[in-house]
Design a protein around this motif. Structure first.
Motif, mmCIF file in Angstrom:
data_model
loop_
_atom_site.group_PDB
_atom_site.id
_atom_site.type_symbol
_atom_site.label_atom_id
_atom_site.label_comp_id
_atom_site.label_asym_id
_atom_site.label_seq_id
_atom_site.Cartn_x
_atom_site.Cartn_y
_atom_site.Cartn_z
ATOM 1 N N PRO A 1 73.025 129.456 31.715
ATOM 2 C CA PRO A 1 73.998 128.387 32.003
ATOM 3 C C PRO A 1 74.081 127.988 33.469
ATOM 4 N N ALA A 2 73.620 128.836 34.392
ATOM 5 C CA ALA A 2 73.720 128.548 35.823
ATOM 6 C C ALA A 2 72.453 127.928 36.388
ATOM 7 N N ARG A 3 71.437 127.693 35.569
ATOM 8 C CA ARG A 3 70.142 127.233 36.069
ATOM 9 C C ARG A 3 69.766 125.868 35.502
ATOM 10 N N GLY A 4 68.998 125.136 36.292
ATOM 11 C CA GLY A 4 68.459 123.874 35.818
ATOM 12 C C GLY A 4 68.259 122.895 36.947
ATOM 13 N N VAL A 5 68.099 121.621 36.583
ATOM 14 C CA VAL A 5 67.991 120.545 37.564
ATOM 15 C C VAL A 5 69.397 120.059 37.888
ATOM 16 N N PHE A 6 69.746 120.103 39.165
ATOM 17 C CA PHE A 6 71.084 119.729 39.602
ATOM 18 C C PHE A 6 71.140 118.321 40.178
ATOM 19 N N ALA A 7 70.032 117.826 40.735
ATOM 20 C CA ALA A 7 70.072 116.525 41.405
ATOM 21 C C ALA A 7 68.714 115.848 41.320
ATOM 22 N N LEU A 8 68.749 114.526 41.286
ATOM 23 C CA LEU A 8 67.548 113.697 41.239
ATOM 24 C C LEU A 8 67.631 112.622 42.312
ATOM 25 N N ALA A 9 66.454 112.174 42.764
ATOM 26 C CA ALA A 9 66.371 111.009 43.649
ATOM 27 C C ALA A 9 65.086 110.272 43.321
ATOM 28 N N PHE A 10 65.183 108.970 43.086
ATOM 29 C CA PHE A 10 64.017 108.120 42.863
ATOM 30 C C PHE A 10 63.999 107.050 43.937
ATOM 31 N N ARG A 11 62.883 106.942 44.665
ATOM 32 C CA ARG A 11 62.790 105.918 45.700
ATOM 33 C C ARG A 11 62.375 104.577 45.119
ATOM 34 N N ASP A 12 61.858 104.581 43.902
ATOM 35 C CA ASP A 12 61.558 103.385 43.126
ATOM 36 C C ASP A 12 61.498 103.841 41.672
ATOM 37 N N ARG A 13 61.054 102.996 40.772
ATOM 38 C CA ARG A 13 61.073 103.380 39.366
ATOM 39 C C ARG A 13 59.945 104.326 38.993
ATOM 40 N N THR A 14 59.130 104.733 39.966
ATOM 41 C CA THR A 14 57.994 105.609 39.690
ATOM 42 C C THR A 14 58.121 106.983 40.330
ATOM 43 N N HIS A 15 58.499 107.047 41.604
ATOM 44 C CA HIS A 15 58.424 108.276 42.380
ATOM 45 C C HIS A 15 59.777 108.980 42.449
ATOM 46 N N VAL B 1 58.338 117.263 41.322
ATOM 47 C CA VAL B 1 58.073 115.869 41.679
ATOM 48 C C VAL B 1 57.468 115.135 40.492
ATOM 49 N N SER B 2 57.697 113.829 40.461
ATOM 50 C CA SER B 2 57.108 112.967 39.439
ATOM 51 C C SER B 2 56.540 111.718 40.089
ATOM 52 N N GLY B 3 55.381 111.299 39.656
ATOM 53 C CA GLY B 3 54.782 110.069 40.138
ATOM 54 C C GLY B 3 54.614 109.029 39.058
ATOM 55 N N ASP B 4 55.242 109.265 37.893
ATOM 56 C CA ASP B 4 55.099 108.333 36.777
ATOM 57 C C ASP B 4 56.438 108.012 36.119
ATOM 58 N N GLY B 5 57.478 107.937 36.934
ATOM 59 C CA GLY B 5 58.776 107.547 36.410
ATOM 60 C C GLY B 5 59.493 108.619 35.635
ATOM 61 N N GLY B 6 59.078 109.871 35.802
ATOM 62 C CA GLY B 6 59.734 110.968 35.107
ATOM 63 C C GLY B 6 59.108 111.337 33.782
ATOM 64 N N ARG B 7 57.968 110.714 33.449
ATOM 65 C CA ARG B 7 57.299 111.085 32.199
ATOM 66 C C ARG B 7 56.688 112.475 32.294
ATOM 67 N N THR B 8 56.240 112.866 33.500
ATOM 68 C CA THR B 8 55.744 114.214 33.738
ATOM 69 C C THR B 8 56.265 114.703 35.079
ATOM 70 N N TRP B 9 56.364 116.030 35.211
ATOM 71 C CA TRP B 9 56.864 116.647 36.432
ATOM 72 C C TRP B 9 55.954 117.805 36.829
ATOM 73 N N ALA B 10 55.718 117.939 38.127
ATOM 74 C CA ALA B 10 54.915 119.033 38.663
ATOM 75 C C ALA B 10 55.757 119.847 39.635
ATOM 76 N N PRO B 11 55.599 121.164 39.665
ATOM 77 C CA PRO B 11 56.395 121.964 40.596
ATOM 78 C C PRO B 11 55.988 121.714 42.034
#
Length: 364
Positions: A247-261, A281-291
């Motif tokens: 319950p204490a772990r996960g993604v807490f915050a997001l930032a997108f500089r455009d609709r892709t990154h 990080v994501s370079g495809d609008g959040g469809r995939t994420w890499a550590p």
């Protein structure tokens, strides 16, 4: 006259000077005192005296001069002079509310979100700099708990609640927060057992452009990011490499500089627990994420792209501030002061806020 591009380049150059190239300063957030001299271009937070000990997890930076804070005990502050002075514009009778998000349109118009179960979740709006407030939404569903909100423009915005009947609930406004309606749940994927958002920084729901919005989750077997390209009507969910399973772990915050990154930060908010791989990080609008290959060294609750930068961003948390200059792949620590959230503006300013009334503006 310098163009915006030249100014942005100069700002990025100043902020990204390697910390090890300069002698450390004994002042600033790490030392608990305001910084006065500029140590050879070393980026640093300049503390501003808020005059209160409230915890400010809600922050909306309008410009280099104007910012709004929203926090514990129903506290809302506003500055229009770069943090030299703060006006307490808290709504009357709000001392029992916990404000965790604020979205400001200018120095006079702002919307604040109070969190909590049932009627503790509320939205209030001001059009006169906080002189008066109007309650525009009060949650009446005991199963709902609202965490974050975001605006696409001055009229259209969303707020999100933890799952109700197995799906995240989305609230929508098309009149600048004056009225709200719950969107249909049909386009929302099923939530995992225990999945929820974190009301830690006002950044678990973020938008970019006129229609795209992303929602960050945790507290479940997998930390996910949900994306909508139609202002919250339909959503897709993607797993992230940020550790979850508690319950204490996960993604807490997001930032997108455009609709892709995009950048995701989080971890485990418990001080005695490690937070490896706490950024992605994501370079495809959040469809995939890499550590991140070199993530922040600890849990981070807030993140923001530097103004007009394609590669640089700041992440903040209780143990420090980190900078990336390669779009979130690697991070290095700039400061060890405690902050919960961070926000930057188009006129080349970044602000941060957190516990014990802490608020600062980035010096450059």
């Amino acid at each position: 006259m310098l163009t915006a591009g030249v100014c942005a380049a100069a700002f990025a150059a100043a902020i990204t000077v390697p910390a090890q190239a300069h002698e450390p300063s004994g002042h600033g957030p790490s030392g608990g005192k305001p910084s006065h001299g500029k140590p050879h271009g070393q980026p640093r937070w300049e503390l501003k005296d808020s005059g209160t000990d409230a915890r400010f997890r809600g922050l909306s930076a309008v410009s280099r001069n104007t910012a709004w804070l929203a926090g514990s005990a129903g506290t809302v502050l506003r500055t229009t002079d770069g943090g030299a002075s703060w006006r307490n514009v808290s709504p009357p009778g709000a001392a029992e509310l916990e404000f965790r998000d604020v979205e400001a349109f200018d120095s006079r118009r702002a919307v604040v979100l109070a969190i909590g179960e049932g009627e503790a979740s509320r939205v209030l709006r001001t059009e006169d700099g906080g002189a008066t407030w109007t309650e525009s939404f009060r949650n009446t569903d005991a199963k709902a708990f609202y965490d974050c909100m975001t605006f696409f423009d001055r009229r259209h915005g969303l707020a999100m609640s933890d799952p109700v009947d197995g799906r995240f609930r989305i609230l929508s406004t098309s009149d600048g927060g004056r009225s709200w309606k719950v969107l249909p749940a049909a386009g929302m994927p099923a939530a995992q057992q225990g999945e929820a958002g974190f009301a830690a920084s006002g950044q678990c729901l973020v938008g970019s452009g006129p229609r795209d919005v992303w929602l960050a989750t945790g507290g479940a077997p997998r930390a996910r990011v949900l994306h909508s390209a139609d202002r919250g009507l339909t959503w897709t969910a993607t797993d992230t490499p940020v550790p979850a399973g508690d319950p204490a772990r996960g993604v807490f915050a997001l930032a997108f500089r455009d609709r892709t990154h995009g950048i995701a930060v989080g971890g485990d908010y418990r001080a005695d627990q490690a937070s490896p791989e706490a950024a992605a990080v994501s370079g495809d609008g959040g469809r995939t994420w890499a550590p991140a290959t070199t993530p922040p060294p600890a849990y981070r609750s807030g993140v923001a792209w530097l103004p007009h930068s394609r590669t640089s961003a700041l992440a903040v948390g209780p143990t420090g501030t980190d900078l990336t200059t390669d779009s979130g792949r690697t991070w290095r620590t700039l400061d060890t002061g405690s902050y919960d959230t961070v926000d930057c503006t188009s006129d080349l300013a970044c602000w941060a806020s957190g516990e014990k009334g802490r608020v600062a503006r980035l010096a450059r």
